[in-house]
Scaffold this active site. Structure first.
Site, mmCIF file in Angstrom:
data_model
loop_
_atom_site.group_PDB
_atom_site.id
_atom_site.type_symbol
_atom_site.label_atom_id
_atom_site.label_comp_id
_atom_site.label_asym_id
_atom_site.label_seq_id
_atom_site.Cartn_x
_atom_site.Cartn_y
_atom_site.Cartn_z
ATOM 1 N N GLU A 293 0.790 -1.231 0.000
ATOM 2 C CA GLU A 293 0.000 0.000 0.000
ATOM 3 C C GLU A 293 0.827 1.288 0.000
ATOM 4 O O GLU A 293 0.827 2.061 0.956
ATOM 5 C CB GLU A 293 -0.939 0.012 1.207
ATOM 6 C CG GLU A 293 -1.935 -1.110 1.203
ATOM 7 C CD GLU A 293 -2.913 -1.037 2.369
ATOM 8 O OE1 GLU A 293 -3.993 -1.640 2.248
ATOM 9 O OE2 GLU A 293 -2.612 -0.371 3.378
ATOM 10 N N GLU B 54 -5.679 -8.264 1.034
ATOM 11 C CA GLU B 54 -6.196 -7.851 2.343
ATOM 12 C C GLU B 54 -7.678 -7.544 2.225
ATOM 13 O O GLU B 54 -8.109 -6.859 1.297
ATOM 14 C CB GLU B 54 -5.503 -6.584 2.877
ATOM 15 C CG GLU B 54 -4.158 -6.778 3.510
ATOM 16 C CD GLU B 54 -3.635 -5.495 4.145
ATOM 17 O OE1 GLU B 54 -4.447 -4.632 4.549
ATOM 18 O OE2 GLU B 54 -2.402 -5.354 4.230
#
Length: 452
Positions: free
Chosen positions: A175, A363
């Site tokens: 991320e 995720e």
């Protein structure tokens, strides 16, 4: 709504035999032992020691004590029938000063974790960078210093040579939009810097590092699968007014296009976010080509959707995110809307990039208040969340979209960055005073769902 697995209309077999089922963690959030065995100081060690930066003044020194209890937790992964375990390598355990001298005790530790996973029949998936930049490098400018490409490449090489004989799946970065945005624009995450002139070079160098890391892995480990992960949010305008639609498009560019498109060789999406023209200041000859890498897979990480309207007063993007708390919708402990179709929409969006070979959800999960009653944790909201989001993943797969795996965030309740220990995302409850583990009802459901 709760899906009825027992009715046979929703089960693991519908996803196919090759679908990857897993669970994900991050080193700094679970390991504790922040100054053990030669580990150096990371930006999160420094940031979390500052007053007022972490909710309730929580400290990461113990976290889930995974550094010492990794066998216990890997045994729980096996007990939950989870075949794939995604975890990250702490940069400062390997290179305490970011570059230079290698800490053999750190190498030994991760070799032990990897070996124990394999001995238990669990496939290790390594994330190389999950936000814990060495503080020694932050002092030199961190992600705003172009030298970070060389620093990061050195770290990747050490890890590849140390663990590559047994690890088949690698993720270069976790991320980048979050650690650059929260850490270098808003200043609410480590290292706590703010402003566009910190953010833009951090973005550029992070994207260059993703590709450089991929190339290092490919050179040293030609037969492994190499990926990277992106934080995504499904973005919709508050109304069909042209100003709201345009504002939502700019936010979508920032959240969902800014990092993936340069990686795919498309350059920066200046068409969707004109402020990116200011990136020219940091782009040197050859950079556009250097940002591109042909990853074997892309991980999308999705929790919610965002509703956006126009805002004249918001600099650079002239958009405002309408908080879920103000929209009379179901929310998680993080204040994020529970909106299962978001994951379907993001998978559909990323499938439009034809050069992506493979997509996985690396995720997805939810934080809700958990209560221990008679030694058990019943968490129906998390269980329903996982079921409903998984149904949307299945919808995407049945429509022929690329989606080849699903990793729950996260294994155990942990240190949730600036939120401290309050939000509990885990399939396993942790009493942070005693370190006692209790598998939650959602964890039991997931174990039964993916059981062969």
């Amino acid at each position: 709504m709760e899906l009825k697995q027992q009715d046979g209309d929703f089960n693991k077999r519908l996803f196919g035999d090759d679908f990857k089922w897993g669970v994900a963690t991050a080193a700094f959030q679970v390991e504790g032992s922040c100054d053990c065995d030669g580990k150096g100081e990371s930006i999160w060690d420094v940031f979390s020691a500052k007053r007022g930066k972490i909710k309730n003044g929580d400290k990461p020194h113990m976290a889930c004590d995974f550094y010492k209890r990794y066998k216990e937790d890997i045994d729980l992964i096996k007990q939950l029938n989870i075949p794939n375990f995604r975890f990250s390598i702490s940069w400062t355990r390997i290179l305490p000063q970011g570059t230079g001298e290698i800490n053999q005790l750190g190498i030994d530790h991760y070799n032990q974790v990897i070996d124990y996973c394999i001995s238990q029949g669990i496939e290790p998936w390594i994330t190389l960078y999950h936000w814990d930049l060495p503080q020694a490098l932050e002092v030199k400018g961190g992600w705003t210093n172009r030298e970070v490409v060389n620093w990061f490449s050195e770290f990747v090489r050490v890890c590849a040579h140390s663990f590559g004989d047994r690890v088949k799946y690698w993720m270069v970065m976790n991320e980048p939009s979050v650690f650059t945005g929260a850490g270098y624009f808003f200043g609410i995450h480590a290292p706590g810097r703010a402003g566009l002139w910190n953010f833009l070079p951090a973005v550029h160098h992070a994207i260059m590092c993703m590709a450089a890391g991929g190339r290092e892995l490919r050179k040293i480990l030609p037969d492994v699968e190499i990926g990277t992960t992106f934080s995504c949010s499904y973005v919709e305008p508050k109304s069909d007014k042209p100003r709201d639609v345009a504002a939502a498009s700019r936010v979508d560019t920032l959240l969902n296009r800014l990092y993936i498109e340069p990686t795919l060789g498309m350059g920066y999406p200046v068409d969707g976010l004109p402020v990116l023209k200011k990136m020219d200041k940091y782009i040197q000859p050859g950079d556009i080509e250097s940002m591109e890498f042909d990853f074997d897979f892309i991980g999308v990480q999705l929790y919610t959707r965002e509703i956006v309207d126009h805002s004249f007063f918001t600099p650079y993007i002239h958009a405002n995110i309408v908080g879920a708390k103000h929209r009379n919708v179901q929310i998680t402990e993080m204040g994020w809307e529970v909106y299962p179709p978001a994951i379907y929409e993001i998978l559909k969006k990323f499938n439009q990039y034809k050069s992506i070979k493979k997509l996985l959800v690396t995720e997805n999960g939810a934080a809700f208040p958990d209560v221990v009653t008679d030694g058990k944790v019943d968490d129906p909201r998390r269980k329903a969340y996982l079921q409903q989001y998984l149904q949307q993943v299945l919808k995407a797969k049945q429509e022929g979209l690329k989606v080849d795996g699903y990793f729950v965030w996260t294994l155990t309740d942990n240190f949730e960055w600036a939120e401290g220990y309050n939000p509990r995302f885990g399939l396993i409850h942790v009493d942070f005073e005693t370190q006692k583990r209790i598998v939650k009802a959602s964890g039991q459901w997931y174990a039964n769902f993916i059981k062969d």
